[in-house]
Write a protein that holds these residues in place. Sequence first.
Motif, short mmCIF file in Angstrom:
data_model
loop_
_atom_site.label_atom_id
_atom_site.label_comp_id
_atom_site.label_asym_id
_atom_site.label_seq_id
_atom_site.Cartn_x
_atom_site.Cartn_y
_atom_site.Cartn_z
N SER A 192 0.85 -1.18 0.00
CA SER A 192 0.00 0.00 0.00
C SER A 192 0.89 1.24 0.00
O SER A 192 1.98 1.23 0.57
CB SER A 192 -0.90 0.03 1.25
OG SER A 192 -1.76 -1.08 1.27
N PRO A 193 0.43 2.33 -0.62
CA PRO A 193 1.25 3.55 -0.63
C PRO A 193 1.29 4.22 0.74
O PRO A 193 0.33 4.13 1.52
CB PRO A 193 0.56 4.44 -1.66
CG PRO A 193 -0.85 3.95 -1.70
CD PRO A 193 -0.80 2.48 -1.41
N ALA A 194 2.40 4.86 1.03
CA ALA A 194 2.54 5.67 2.24
C ALA A 194 2.85 7.09 1.82
O ALA A 194 3.56 7.33 0.84
CB ALA A 194 3.66 5.13 3.13
N GLU A 195 2.30 8.04 2.55
CA GLU A 195 2.52 9.44 2.20
C GLU A 195 3.97 9.85 2.40
O GLU A 195 4.55 10.57 1.60
CB GLU A 195 1.61 10.34 3.04
CG GLU A 195 0.18 10.41 2.54
CD GLU A 195 0.09 11.12 1.19
OE1 GLU A 195 0.71 12.18 1.02
OE2 GLU A 195 -0.59 10.58 0.30
N THR A 196 4.58 9.39 3.51
CA THR A 196 5.95 9.79 3.82
C THR A 196 6.74 8.61 4.35
O THR A 196 6.17 7.65 4.89
CB THR A 196 5.98 10.92 4.87
OG1 THR A 196 5.48 10.40 6.12
CG2 THR A 196 5.16 12.11 4.43
N LEU A 197 8.04 8.70 4.24
CA LEU A 197 8.91 7.66 4.78
C LEU A 197 8.82 7.63 6.30
O LEU A 197 8.71 6.54 6.89
CB LEU A 197 10.35 7.92 4.33
CG LEU A 197 11.42 6.97 4.86
CD1 LEU A 197 11.10 5.53 4.51
CD2 LEU A 197 12.79 7.36 4.33
N ASP A 198 8.84 8.79 6.92
CA ASP A 198 8.75 8.83 8.38
C ASP A 198 7.44 8.22 8.86
O ASP A 198 7.42 7.52 9.89
CB ASP A 198 8.88 10.28 8.88
CG ASP A 198 10.31 10.81 8.79
OD1 ASP A 198 11.22 9.98 8.65
OD2 ASP A 198 10.49 12.03 8.85
N GLY A 199 6.35 8.49 8.15
CA GLY A 199 5.07 7.92 8.53
C GLY A 199 5.07 6.40 8.46
O GLY A 199 4.53 5.73 9.34
N ALA A 200 5.68 5.84 7.40
CA ALA A 200 5.75 4.38 7.27
C ALA A 200 6.61 3.78 8.36
O ALA A 200 6.27 2.74 8.94
CB ALA A 200 6.30 4.01 5.89
N LEU A 201 7.73 4.43 8.68
CA LEU A 201 8.60 3.92 9.75
C LEU A 201 7.88 3.93 11.09
O LEU A 201 7.98 2.97 11.87
CB LEU A 201 9.87 4.76 9.82
CG LEU A 201 10.82 4.69 8.61
CD1 LEU A 201 11.93 5.72 8.75
CD2 LEU A 201 11.40 3.29 8.46
N ASP A 202 7.16 5.01 11.39
CA ASP A 202 6.44 5.11 12.67
C ASP A 202 5.34 4.06 12.76
O ASP A 202 5.10 3.48 13.82
CB ASP A 202 5.83 6.51 12.82
CG ASP A 202 6.89 7.58 13.06
OD1 ASP A 202 8.03 7.21 13.43
OD2 ASP A 202 6.59 8.77 12.86
N GLU A 203 4.68 3.80 11.64
CA GLU A 203 3.54 2.87 11.64
C GLU A 203 3.98 1.42 11.82
O GLU A 203 3.34 0.65 12.54
CB GLU A 203 2.77 3.00 10.33
CG GLU A 203 1.59 2.04 10.20
CD GLU A 203 0.92 2.12 8.84
OE1 GLU A 203 0.04 1.29 8.59
OE2 GLU A 203 1.29 3.00 8.03
N SER A 334 17.89 3.42 11.36
CA SER A 334 17.46 4.68 11.96
C SER A 334 16.72 5.49 10.89
O SER A 334 16.82 5.20 9.69
CB SER A 334 18.66 5.47 12.46
OG SER A 334 19.47 5.86 11.36
N ALA A 335 16.00 6.51 11.32
CA ALA A 335 15.28 7.35 10.36
C ALA A 335 16.26 8.01 9.38
O ALA A 335 15.98 8.11 8.18
CB ALA A 335 14.47 8.41 11.11
N ASP A 336 17.43 8.44 9.87
CA ASP A 336 18.41 9.07 9.00
C ASP A 336 18.97 8.08 7.98
O ASP A 336 19.14 8.42 6.80
CB ASP A 336 19.56 9.65 9.83
CG ASP A 336 19.16 10.90 10.61
OD1 ASP A 336 18.10 11.48 10.27
OD2 ASP A 336 19.88 11.28 11.55
N ARG A 337 19.24 6.85 8.42
CA ARG A 337 19.78 5.85 7.48
C ARG A 337 18.74 5.46 6.45
O ARG A 337 19.07 5.26 5.27
CB ARG A 337 20.24 4.61 8.26
CG ARG A 337 20.90 3.56 7.37
CD ARG A 337 22.22 4.07 6.81
NE ARG A 337 22.77 3.17 5.80
CZ ARG A 337 22.57 3.29 4.49
NH1 ARG A 337 21.82 4.28 4.01
NH2 ARG A 337 23.13 2.44 3.64
N ALA A 338 17.46 5.35 6.87
CA ALA A 338 16.40 5.04 5.92
C ALA A 338 16.26 6.15 4.89
O ALA A 338 16.08 5.90 3.69
CB ALA A 338 15.08 4.83 6.66
N SER A 339 16.36 7.40 5.35
CA SER A 339 16.26 8.54 4.43
C SER A 339 17.42 8.54 3.45
O SER A 339 17.25 8.84 2.26
CB SER A 339 16.25 9.84 5.23
OG SER A 339 16.17 10.96 4.38
N ALA A 340 18.60 8.16 3.91
CA ALA A 340 19.77 8.10 3.03
C ALA A 340 19.59 7.03 1.96
O ALA A 340 19.94 7.23 0.79
CB ALA A 340 21.03 7.83 3.85
#
Length: 504
Positions: A192-203, A334-340
């Motif tokens: 399913s689509p997620a709006e943001t990477l941070d939102g998917a990580l938190d969920e 981590s959130a930073d590594r996922a963003s990278a």
Amino acid sequence: MVLLADVVATSAEVTATRSRKAKTAAIAGLLGRLDPGEVRPATALLAGELPGGRAGVGWSTLAALDVEPAPEPVLTITEVDSAIDAVRLIKGSGSGQRRAAALTGLLGKATPDEQRFLVRLFGGELRQGALEGVMVEAIAAAAEVPTEAVRRAFMLSGRLPATAEAALCGGEPALAEFRLEIGRPVRPMLASPAETLDGALDELGDVSVEYKLDGARIQVHRNGDDVHIYTRTLREITRNVPELVDLARGLSCRAVVLDGETLALDDSGRPRPFQETMGRFGAQNSRDLLLHPYFFDCLHLDGDDLLDLPLRQRLDALEKVAPQHRIPAILSPSADRASALFDEALDAGHEGVMVKALDSGYAAGRRGRSWRKVKPEHTLDLIVLAAEWGHGRRRGYLSNLHLGARDPDGGPPIMVGKTFKGLTDELLAWQTAQFQRRETHRDDWTVHVVPELIVEIELDGVQASPRYAGGVALRFARVLRYRPDKDAASADSIEAVRAMLPGG
């Protein structure tokens, strides 16, 4: 003994209501009346499919038929099933005329309503992948078994008629007999689509984050030297991809089922256009364009079915059997590594990332929330419903597309907008030819088509609108590409479209 008229009446009842509960009850009511030998063909008919698959009948043949209908319903389900088989077996010289004669004989025994149903059935117009979820629930209700037992059996069999026969004739024990069978494709798990990477990580919590490739889904089955390779829609392409067959035979195992993607790369290692990858699936030889597989899941390894194990254990198995072919990914980042990693994927020419819960099992055949896809732009996979003839430079071409989202309650696609943007001259010529082959009817400006072609649409967002039945409309939509690797059941739902509303 159940008549075709009963199926036609039930189909009309299902079409007439938007209530999922009412659709389920209507289908379950008919399923509960079937004799054992009627279950498979009736299930196919109720799902809008020809029992046994396509029969080689085109719309031109159907449109040329003009048959006096029968005054009363007499056709049974088994007679229709046998007649369809007979049409399918017609081959060779003069087959077109002989098919037309066989269809004339069948339609001559049908009432006007039955004739309309059969013509739409042979033409593919009744085929609705979105109805599968309702059919699963109806089978469970008619057989008085848990829905999850039916859903799992369908995932493993890939065939709704066979699943219905097991449920209605053998109950839960028969459903439990379905196992992952090497050489028989499993319905793939979807994201399913997620709006943001941070939102998917938190969920999702503890996750794997991996590249989302701009490739084509593949499922690889190997048992000894016997290898089979399937697409997202479970179509076998083994003979068209010899390099993938050789690779599978070289893995350090006896038996394996792998889920992944494949794509063609240019000399710099960047992905070639998606259409070039898909072109290999229909080719008769590999030519010079090699496909590179990237696996992200392992469903079976050397006698052990892994479907129900957590993703982290399936990834351990994948690392054991195909470490050099794993998709680029990181576990528990981590959130930073996922963003990278997200930025790395985009820089490498890919679409974004997938975020997957490490404690999730493999829930095939439906879009769950354990796998989320994150992309930098808004895109939707929508169903082409019709197209309008163009003007000016586009005169003579079918241009303005009518776009529909999947109805999760099993109804026909729900229109959400139109677009003529993003269409190249090549695409205009291609879709004009393709749409007319799939035409169901037309007026002066518009050609309506069998709802089976999927197009990927880029958009700025959606807005509330009373113009379309779904209550939403696309904003600044443009065509990215067609998706021949997907079917109507894979399209985004009206719920996914509405979720893009501001504040949704």
